[in-house]
Design an enzyme around this catalytic site. Structure first.
Site, short mmCIF file in Angstrom:
data_model
loop_
_atom_site.label_atom_id
_atom_site.label_comp_id
_atom_site.label_asym_id
_atom_site.label_seq_id
_atom_site.Cartn_x
_atom_site.Cartn_y
_atom_site.Cartn_z
N LYS A 13 0.92 -1.14 0.05
CA LYS A 13 -0.02 -0.09 -0.03
C LYS A 13 0.89 1.11 0.16
O LYS A 13 0.20 2.08 -0.51
CB LYS A 13 -1.09 0.13 1.24
CG LYS A 13 -0.53 -0.11 2.61
CD LYS A 13 -1.66 -0.01 3.54
CE LYS A 13 -1.13 -0.40 5.04
NZ LYS A 13 0.30 -0.37 5.39
N ARG A 88 -5.46 1.98 12.28
CA ARG A 88 -5.29 0.72 12.54
C ARG A 88 -5.94 0.07 13.42
O ARG A 88 -5.70 -1.35 13.73
CB ARG A 88 -3.61 0.72 12.88
CG ARG A 88 -2.57 0.71 11.77
CD ARG A 88 -1.29 0.73 12.32
NE ARG A 88 -0.16 -0.14 11.83
CZ ARG A 88 0.69 0.47 10.75
NH1 ARG A 88 0.40 1.54 10.64
NH2 ARG A 88 1.68 -0.30 10.68
N ARG A 127 12.17 -8.45 2.13
CA ARG A 127 12.48 -7.03 2.66
C ARG A 127 13.44 -6.93 3.82
O ARG A 127 13.94 -5.80 3.90
CB ARG A 127 11.13 -6.47 2.95
CG ARG A 127 11.17 -4.86 3.08
CD ARG A 127 9.77 -4.33 3.15
NE ARG A 127 9.60 -3.87 4.53
CZ ARG A 127 8.09 -3.64 5.00
NH1 ARG A 127 7.28 -3.16 3.86
NH2 ARG A 127 8.01 -3.36 6.15
N ARG A 133 15.47 -1.28 8.33
CA ARG A 133 14.47 -0.73 9.52
C ARG A 133 14.57 -1.74 10.73
O ARG A 133 14.65 -2.74 10.45
CB ARG A 133 13.25 -0.69 8.92
CG ARG A 133 12.66 0.40 8.20
CD ARG A 133 11.28 0.12 7.63
NE ARG A 133 10.25 0.00 8.45
CZ ARG A 133 8.91 0.28 8.05
NH1 ARG A 133 8.39 0.50 7.03
NH2 ARG A 133 7.89 -0.31 8.97
N ARG A 144 3.97 -7.94 14.00
CA ARG A 144 3.31 -6.74 13.20
C ARG A 144 2.00 -7.43 12.49
O ARG A 144 0.94 -6.76 12.35
CB ARG A 144 4.06 -5.97 12.25
CG ARG A 144 5.19 -5.28 13.10
CD ARG A 144 6.46 -4.47 12.31
NE ARG A 144 5.73 -3.64 11.22
CZ ARG A 144 6.16 -3.19 10.08
NH1 ARG A 144 6.85 -4.10 9.40
NH2 ARG A 144 5.55 -2.34 9.47
P1 AMP Z 1 4.26 1.44 9.17
O1 AMP Z 1 5.39 2.21 8.35
O2 AMP Z 1 3.02 2.01 8.73
O3 AMP Z 1 4.42 -0.09 9.04
O4 AMP Z 1 4.37 1.90 10.60
C1 AMP Z 1 5.46 1.71 11.36
C2 AMP Z 1 5.33 1.48 12.98
O5 AMP Z 1 4.67 2.77 13.23
C3 AMP Z 1 4.36 0.64 13.25
O6 AMP Z 1 4.75 -0.83 13.58
C4 AMP Z 1 3.64 1.21 14.50
O7 AMP Z 1 4.56 0.91 15.55
C5 AMP Z 1 3.90 2.69 14.21
N1 AMP Z 1 2.50 3.18 13.41
C6 AMP Z 1 2.29 3.60 12.32
N2 AMP Z 1 0.96 4.05 12.17
C7 AMP Z 1 0.37 3.79 13.49
C8 AMP Z 1 -0.85 3.89 13.83
N3 AMP Z 1 -1.90 4.35 13.00
N4 AMP Z 1 -1.51 3.30 14.81
C9 AMP Z 1 -0.39 2.98 15.80
N5 AMP Z 1 0.80 2.77 15.52
C10 AMP Z 1 1.55 3.21 14.13
#
Ligand code: AMP
Length: 188
Positions: A13, A88, A127, A133, A144
């Protein structure tokens, strides 16, 4: 066009949001990227969220809702946006609906990038280490995916019930998914 992009870690996405953001000239709002920037910049927010991100857990809803409220209130969002990584949880989804009502800008669609779990696991393994990361270790990736299934499935149901959910088959390569997405958006 105001869109919410949903999908598990590795569903693609972020890539699709990036491409659509350039072609439509609307902001791509990735909450994960915003948080990682805050960590790098060493802001108060960054200090609060760094360890949680590294563990693959979710940042508390109140914090996230505040971050998104500030961002969506900015003028560049008035013509549309793509939200990637938010909401989320069900609480975040409800807060977003309220926030949109407040701003007078309801979303046009929630797009689910549909990928079977086994494929997510495979993609994340590929990845690992590539993006450098800290939350891409095998253990954290598993966490996750599990959190996604537990916390984000209710978000999918929420948009389904509101008649706002659109599924995009995302098993193929980037170009194929882009085509599937375009077809979905044309119907809106
Ligand atoms: P992402 O890049 O979207 O996978 O986000 C990386 C990390 O940021 C996630 O594993 C969470 O720890 C935190 N995070 C990002 N967006 C949210 C959200 N909407 N709610 C809670 N944690 C978030």
């Amino acid at each position: 066009m105001k869109l919410v992009f949903l999908g598990g870690p590795g569903a693609g996405k972020g890539t699709q949001a990036e491409l659509l953001s350039s072609s439509k000239s609307i902001p791509h709002i990735s909450t994960g990227a915003m948080l990682r920037e805050a960590v790098q910049a060493g802001t108060d927010l960054g200090k609060r969220v760094g360890d949680i991100i590294d563990a693959g857990k979710l940042i508390p809803d109140e914090t996230m809702i505040e971050v998104v409220r500030d961002r969506l209130s900015q003028s560049d969002c008035s013509g549309g946006y793509i939200l990637d990584g938010f909401p989320r949880t069900l609480a975040q989804a409800r807060a977003l609906t309220d926030l949109c009502a407040e701003l007078g800008r309801s979303i046009d669609a929630a797009v689910l990038f549909d990928v079977p779990r086994a494929e997510l696991v495979k993609r994340l393994a590929g990845r690992r280490g590539v993006e450098q990361r800290a939350d891409d270790s095998e253990e954290v990736q598993k966490e996750r995916i599990q959190i996604y299934e537990e916390q984000t499935t209710p978000v999918i149901d929420y948009y389904q019930q509101r008649g706002e959910l659109h599924k995009v088959d995302s098993l193929g390569g980037v170009e194929e998914v882009t085509k599937n997405l375009s077809r979905t958006l044309e119907k809106l």
